[in-house]
Design a protein around this motif. Structure first.
Motif, PDB file in Angstrom:
ATOM      1  N   THR A 140      51.497  42.126  47.219  1.00 34.60           N
ATOM      2  CA  THR A 140      50.696  42.312  46.016  1.00 34.60           C
ATOM      3  C   THR A 140      49.347  41.641  46.188  1.00 34.60           C
ATOM      4  O   THR A 140      49.268  40.499  46.584  1.00 34.60           O
ATOM      5  N   THR A 141      48.311  42.374  45.931  1.00 27.11           N
ATOM      6  CA  THR A 141      46.973  41.817  46.105  1.00 27.11           C
ATOM      7  C   THR A 141      46.700  40.762  45.048  1.00 27.11           C
ATOM      8  O   THR A 141      47.327  40.710  43.992  1.00 27.11           O
ATOM      9  N   THR A 142      45.716  39.913  45.368  1.00 28.66           N
ATOM     10  CA  THR A 142      45.326  38.874  44.411  1.00 28.66           C
ATOM     11  C   THR A 142      44.839  39.486  43.110  1.00 28.66           C
ATOM     12  O   THR A 142      45.157  38.999  42.022  1.00 28.66           O
ATOM     13  N   ALA A 143      44.086  40.580  43.221  1.00 35.13           N
ATOM     14  CA  ALA A 143      43.557  41.231  42.020  1.00 35.13           C
ATOM     15  C   ALA A 143      44.685  41.766  41.152  1.00 35.13           C
ATOM     16  O   ALA A 143      44.682  41.590  39.931  1.00 35.13           O
ATOM     17  N   ALA A 144      45.656  42.433  41.758  1.00 35.02           N
ATOM     18  CA  ALA A 144      46.767  43.000  40.987  1.00 35.02           C
ATOM     19  C   ALA A 144      47.612  41.901  40.368  1.00 35.02           C
ATOM     20  O   ALA A 144      48.052  42.005  39.218  1.00 35.02           O
ATOM     21  N   ALA A 145      47.844  40.826  41.110  1.00 41.17           N
ATOM     22  CA  ALA A 145      48.645  39.720  40.594  1.00 41.17           C
ATOM     23  C   ALA A 145      47.967  39.065  39.399  1.00 41.17           C
ATOM     24  O   ALA A 145      48.611  38.736  38.394  1.00 41.17           O
ATOM     25  N   ALA A 146      46.641  38.877  39.505  1.00 35.79           N
ATOM     26  CA  ALA A 146      45.900  38.270  38.399  1.00 35.79           C
ATOM     27  C   ALA A 146      45.943  39.163  37.165  1.00 35.79           C
ATOM     28  O   ALA A 146      46.081  38.683  36.033  1.00 35.79           O
ATOM     29  N   ALA A 147      45.817  40.483  37.371  1.00 29.90           N
ATOM     30  CA  ALA A 147      45.855  41.422  36.247  1.00 29.90           C
ATOM     31  C   ALA A 147      47.226  41.403  35.576  1.00 29.90           C
ATOM     32  O   ALA A 147      47.328  41.431  34.346  1.00 29.90           O
ATOM     33  N   ARG A 148      48.285  41.339  36.364  1.00 27.08           N
ATOM     34  CA  ARG A 148      49.635  41.305  35.788  1.00 27.08           C
ATOM     35  C   ARG A 148      49.858  40.020  34.995  1.00 27.08           C
ATOM     36  O   ARG A 148      50.518  40.034  33.939  1.00 27.08           O
ATOM     37  N   ARG A 149      49.335  38.904  35.500  1.00 25.79           N
ATOM     38  CA  ARG A 149      49.461  37.646  34.760  1.00 25.79           C
ATOM     39  C   ARG A 149      48.734  37.728  33.417  1.00 25.79           C
ATOM     40  O   ARG A 149      49.227  37.239  32.397  1.00 25.79           O
ATOM     41  N   THR A 150      47.554  38.345  33.422  1.00 34.30           N
ATOM     42  CA  THR A 150      46.786  38.481  32.187  1.00 34.30           C
ATOM     43  C   THR A 150      47.523  39.359  31.179  1.00 34.30           C
ATOM     44  O   THR A 150      47.577  39.046  29.980  1.00 34.30           O
ATOM     45  N   ALA A 194      42.947  49.872  39.018  1.00 33.62           N
ATOM     46  CA  ALA A 194      41.939  49.905  40.081  1.00 33.62           C
ATOM     47  C   ALA A 194      42.437  49.193  41.333  1.00 33.62           C
ATOM     48  O   ALA A 194      42.169  49.621  42.460  1.00 33.62           O
ATOM     49  N   ALA A 195      43.167  48.085  41.132  1.00 27.02           N
ATOM     50  CA  ALA A 195      43.632  47.295  42.271  1.00 27.02           C
ATOM     51  C   ALA A 195      44.737  47.995  43.040  1.00 27.02           C
ATOM     52  O   ALA A 195      44.893  47.792  44.254  1.00 27.02           O
ATOM     53  N   THR A 196      45.532  48.805  42.366  1.00 28.70           N
ATOM     54  CA  THR A 196      46.676  49.455  43.021  1.00 28.70           C
ATOM     55  C   THR A 196      46.391  50.905  43.410  1.00 28.70           C
ATOM     56  O   THR A 196      47.237  51.544  44.023  1.00 28.70           O
ATOM     57  N   ALA A 197      45.216  51.410  43.056  1.00 29.34           N
ATOM     58  CA  ALA A 197      44.915  52.819  43.339  1.00 29.34           C
ATOM     59  C   ALA A 197      44.530  53.053  44.792  1.00 29.34           C
ATOM     60  O   ALA A 197      44.772  54.110  45.349  1.00 29.34           O
TER      61      ALA A 197
END
Length: 249
Positions: A140-150, A194-197
Protein backbone atom coordinates in the motif's frame (compact mmCIF):
# COMPACT_ATOMS: atom_id res chain seq x y z
CA UNK A 1 0.50 27.57 22.87
CA UNK A 2 -1.75 25.15 21.05
CA UNK A 3 -4.63 25.40 18.59
CA UNK A 4 -8.07 24.57 19.90
CA UNK A 5 -10.12 21.96 18.11
CA UNK A 6 -13.32 23.17 16.39
CA UNK A 7 -15.51 21.75 19.17
CA UNK A 8 -13.79 24.18 21.60
CA UNK A 9 -14.45 27.28 19.52
CA UNK A 10 -16.88 29.88 20.86
CA UNK A 11 -19.44 31.29 18.42
CA UNK A 12 -21.55 34.40 18.94
CA UNK A 13 -25.28 33.77 19.05
CA UNK A 14 -25.77 36.70 16.63
CA UNK A 15 -23.30 38.28 14.17
CA UNK A 16 -21.85 41.49 15.59
CA UNK A 17 -20.69 42.84 12.23
CA UNK A 18 -20.98 42.16 8.52
CA UNK A 19 -19.11 38.89 7.85
CA UNK A 20 -16.38 38.90 5.22
CA UNK A 21 -17.32 35.38 4.12
CA UNK A 22 -20.26 33.07 4.81
CA UNK A 23 -20.11 30.32 7.42
CA UNK A 24 -20.38 27.75 4.64
CA UNK A 25 -17.31 29.15 2.86
CA UNK A 26 -15.44 29.25 6.15
CA UNK A 27 -16.35 25.62 6.92
CA UNK A 28 -15.16 24.47 3.49
CA UNK A 29 -11.87 26.37 3.86
CA UNK A 30 -11.28 24.86 7.31
CA UNK A 31 -12.05 21.38 6.00
CA UNK A 32 -9.58 21.77 3.14
CA UNK A 33 -6.91 23.12 5.48
CA UNK A 34 -7.39 20.26 7.92
CA UNK A 35 -7.31 17.70 5.12
CA UNK A 36 -3.96 19.03 3.92
CA UNK A 37 -2.51 18.92 7.44
CA UNK A 38 -3.43 15.25 7.85
CA UNK A 39 -2.25 14.06 4.43
CA UNK A 40 1.44 13.37 4.83
CA UNK A 41 1.88 12.47 1.16
CA UNK A 42 1.49 16.07 0.02
CA UNK A 43 4.77 17.34 -1.36
CA UNK A 44 6.37 20.74 -1.40
CA UNK A 45 6.46 22.41 -4.81
CA UNK A 46 10.11 22.33 -5.96
CA UNK A 47 11.78 25.71 -6.11
CA UNK A 48 13.89 26.60 -9.15
CA UNK A 49 17.62 26.70 -8.41
CA UNK A 50 20.86 27.04 -10.33
CA UNK A 51 22.75 24.86 -7.84
CA UNK A 52 23.22 21.15 -8.34
CA UNK A 53 21.95 18.70 -5.72
CA UNK A 54 22.66 15.03 -6.37
CA UNK A 55 19.80 13.88 -4.11
CA UNK A 56 17.26 16.56 -4.98
CA UNK A 57 13.82 15.10 -4.29
CA UNK A 58 15.29 11.69 -3.36
CA UNK A 59 15.91 12.02 0.38
CA UNK A 60 13.26 12.21 3.10
CA UNK A 61 13.15 12.96 6.80
CA UNK A 62 12.29 9.78 8.74
CA UNK A 63 10.30 11.74 11.34
CA UNK A 64 7.81 13.61 9.15
CA UNK A 65 8.32 11.69 5.86
CA UNK A 66 8.65 14.95 3.91
CA UNK A 67 11.24 15.48 1.21
CA UNK A 68 14.27 17.39 2.48
CA UNK A 69 15.23 20.68 0.85
CA UNK A 70 18.57 21.41 -0.75
CA UNK A 71 20.54 24.28 0.76
CA UNK A 72 24.16 25.54 0.62
CA UNK A 73 26.12 26.04 3.86
CA UNK A 74 29.75 27.10 3.90
CA UNK A 75 29.94 26.58 0.16
CA UNK A 76 28.79 22.95 0.30
CA UNK A 77 25.42 21.36 -0.56
CA UNK A 78 23.31 20.15 2.36
CA UNK A 79 19.79 18.75 2.76
CA UNK A 80 17.51 20.27 5.36
CA UNK A 81 14.17 19.53 6.97
CA UNK A 82 12.74 22.49 8.89
CA UNK A 83 9.65 21.95 11.02
CA UNK A 84 8.28 24.75 13.20
CA UNK A 85 7.70 23.73 16.81
CA UNK A 86 4.00 24.63 16.80
CA UNK A 87 3.37 22.46 13.73
CA UNK A 88 5.30 19.55 15.22
CA UNK A 89 3.30 19.81 18.42
CA UNK A 90 0.02 19.92 16.55
CA UNK A 91 1.03 16.83 14.55
CA UNK A 92 2.33 15.05 17.68
CA UNK A 93 5.85 14.77 16.23
CA UNK A 94 9.10 14.86 18.20
CA UNK A 95 10.78 16.85 15.45
CA UNK A 96 13.83 19.14 15.93
CA UNK A 97 13.46 22.62 14.55
CA UNK A 98 15.95 21.83 11.78
CA UNK A 99 17.60 18.61 10.62
CA UNK A 100 20.72 18.93 8.43
CA UNK A 101 22.92 16.47 6.56
CA UNK A 102 25.85 17.27 4.28
CA UNK A 103 25.78 15.96 0.69
CA UNK A 104 29.36 14.63 0.70
CA UNK A 105 28.69 12.53 3.81
CA UNK A 106 25.93 10.56 2.06
CA UNK A 107 27.06 10.04 -1.54
CA UNK A 108 29.94 7.54 -1.07
CA UNK A 109 27.56 4.89 0.30
CA UNK A 110 24.98 4.81 -2.55
CA UNK A 111 27.86 5.07 -5.06
CA UNK A 112 29.52 1.96 -3.61
CA UNK A 113 26.19 0.13 -3.49
CA UNK A 114 25.33 0.91 -7.12
CA UNK A 115 28.82 0.01 -8.39
CA UNK A 116 28.72 -3.32 -6.53
CA UNK A 117 25.11 -4.20 -7.39
CA UNK A 118 25.54 -3.57 -11.13
CA UNK A 119 29.04 -5.01 -11.49
CA UNK A 120 29.29 -7.48 -14.42
CA UNK A 121 29.55 -10.51 -12.12
CA UNK A 122 26.50 -9.43 -10.09
CA UNK A 123 24.29 -8.25 -12.95
CA UNK A 124 22.35 -11.50 -13.44
CA UNK A 125 21.37 -11.73 -9.77
CA UNK A 126 20.45 -8.04 -9.73
CA UNK A 127 18.21 -8.40 -12.79
CA UNK A 128 16.42 -11.38 -11.23
CA UNK A 129 15.88 -9.45 -7.98
CA UNK A 130 14.49 -6.45 -9.88
CA UNK A 131 12.14 -8.70 -11.82
CA UNK A 132 10.90 -10.46 -8.67
CA UNK A 133 10.37 -7.14 -6.91
CA UNK A 134 8.18 -5.94 -9.79
CA UNK A 135 6.20 -9.19 -9.94
CA UNK A 136 5.46 -9.22 -6.22
CA UNK A 137 2.28 -7.59 -4.96
CA UNK A 138 2.92 -3.88 -4.44
CA UNK A 139 2.53 -2.66 -0.84
CA UNK A 140 0.00 0.00 0.00
CA UNK A 141 1.42 3.33 -1.00
CA UNK A 142 1.98 6.08 1.52
CA UNK A 143 -0.62 8.23 -0.23
CA UNK A 144 -3.29 5.51 -0.14
CA UNK A 145 -2.54 4.66 3.49
CA UNK A 146 -2.80 8.31 4.52
CA UNK A 147 -6.11 8.68 2.65
CA UNK A 148 -7.54 5.58 4.33
CA UNK A 149 -6.51 6.88 7.76
CA UNK A 150 -8.24 10.19 7.03
CA UNK A 151 -11.44 8.43 5.90
CA UNK A 152 -11.51 6.29 9.06
CA UNK A 153 -10.92 9.34 11.26
CA UNK A 154 -13.72 11.28 9.51
CA UNK A 155 -16.12 8.36 10.02
CA UNK A 156 -15.25 8.31 13.71
CA UNK A 157 -15.81 12.05 14.04
CA UNK A 158 -19.13 11.93 12.20
CA UNK A 159 -20.41 9.25 14.59
CA UNK A 160 -19.18 11.32 17.54
CA UNK A 161 -20.84 14.50 16.27
CA UNK A 162 -24.12 12.70 15.62
CA UNK A 163 -24.05 11.38 19.17
CA UNK A 164 -23.42 14.92 20.44
CA UNK A 165 -26.39 16.11 18.38
CA UNK A 166 -28.61 13.45 19.93
CA UNK A 167 -27.36 14.49 23.37
CA UNK A 168 -28.58 18.06 22.89
CA UNK A 169 -25.66 19.95 21.31
CA UNK A 170 -26.63 23.05 19.32
CA UNK A 171 -27.96 21.56 16.02
CA UNK A 172 -26.43 24.32 13.93
CA UNK A 173 -22.96 23.82 15.40
CA UNK A 174 -23.17 20.01 15.24
CA UNK A 175 -24.26 20.20 11.61
CA UNK A 176 -21.25 22.36 10.79
CA UNK A 177 -18.95 19.80 12.40
CA UNK A 178 -20.57 16.95 10.47
CA UNK A 179 -20.38 18.86 7.19
CA UNK A 180 -16.72 19.64 7.77
CA UNK A 181 -15.90 16.00 8.49
CA UNK A 182 -17.90 14.88 5.46
CA UNK A 183 -16.04 17.36 3.24
CA UNK A 184 -12.69 16.05 4.49
CA UNK A 185 -13.85 12.48 3.90
CA UNK A 186 -14.86 13.28 0.31
CA UNK A 187 -11.46 14.86 -0.34
CA UNK A 188 -9.68 11.83 1.11
CA UNK A 189 -11.80 9.46 -0.99
CA UNK A 190 -10.72 11.34 -4.13
CA UNK A 191 -7.08 11.10 -3.02
CA UNK A 192 -7.50 7.36 -2.45
CA UNK A 193 -8.92 6.86 -5.94
CA UNK A 194 -6.02 8.82 -7.45
CA UNK A 195 -3.44 6.88 -5.43
CA UNK A 196 -4.80 3.46 -6.41
CA UNK A 197 -5.69 4.23 -10.04
CA UNK A 198 -2.11 4.18 -11.38
CA UNK A 199 -0.83 0.65 -12.04
CA UNK A 200 2.96 0.43 -12.47
CA UNK A 201 4.23 -1.10 -15.71
CA UNK A 202 5.93 -4.48 -15.19
CA UNK A 203 9.17 -4.60 -17.19
CA UNK A 204 10.45 -7.84 -18.67
CA UNK A 205 13.90 -9.15 -17.77
CA UNK A 206 15.15 -8.28 -21.27
CA UNK A 207 13.87 -4.71 -20.90
CA UNK A 208 15.61 -4.33 -17.53
CA UNK A 209 18.84 -5.78 -18.91
CA UNK A 210 18.74 -3.43 -21.90
CA UNK A 211 18.07 -0.45 -19.63
CA UNK A 212 20.96 -1.28 -17.29
CA UNK A 213 23.47 -2.20 -20.01
CA UNK A 214 22.69 1.06 -21.77
CA UNK A 215 23.96 2.99 -18.77
CA UNK A 216 27.47 1.57 -19.21
CA UNK A 217 29.89 0.82 -16.40
CA UNK A 218 28.46 2.02 -13.12
CA UNK A 219 31.86 2.30 -11.45
CA UNK A 220 33.36 4.35 -14.28
CA UNK A 221 30.38 6.67 -14.51
CA UNK A 222 30.14 7.28 -10.78
CA UNK A 223 33.86 8.02 -10.46
CA UNK A 224 33.89 10.31 -13.48
CA UNK A 225 30.75 12.31 -12.69
CA UNK A 226 30.81 15.34 -10.41
CA UNK A 227 28.50 14.95 -7.41
CA UNK A 228 26.21 17.80 -8.50
CA UNK A 229 25.62 16.02 -11.84
CA UNK A 230 24.72 12.58 -10.44
CA UNK A 231 21.04 13.35 -9.93
CA UNK A 232 19.83 11.94 -13.30
CA UNK A 233 21.68 8.68 -12.63
CA UNK A 234 20.26 8.31 -9.12
CA UNK A 235 16.79 9.23 -10.34
CA UNK A 236 16.92 6.67 -13.16
CA UNK A 237 17.50 3.95 -10.57
CA UNK A 238 14.62 5.16 -8.41
CA UNK A 239 17.03 5.80 -5.55
CA UNK A 240 15.21 6.78 -2.33
CA UNK A 241 16.92 7.54 0.97
CA UNK A 242 15.54 8.24 4.44
CA UNK A 243 17.47 10.21 7.05
CA UNK A 244 17.06 9.36 10.73
CA UNK A 245 18.40 11.63 13.44
CA UNK A 246 19.71 8.90 15.74
CA UNK A 247 21.07 6.10 13.63
CA UNK A 248 21.89 7.92 10.39
CA UNK A 249 20.94 6.63 6.94
Amino acid sequence: MAWNTPDQWIWSAQPVHQPLISQTTFAHAQAKRHARSTQTHLERKPRPTTRGYALRGLIRCAICQRKMQGTFNNGKPHYRCRYNAEYAKNAALDHPLTVYVRDEVILPEPDKWIAKTFAPGQLTATLQAMRQAQSAESPTTTAAAAARRTIAECDRRIVQYQAALDAGTDPKLATEWINQAQSEKTSAQQDLLAATAVQPEILTEDQIKHMVSGLGSMTDRLLATASERKHPLYESFGLALTLTCKSGL
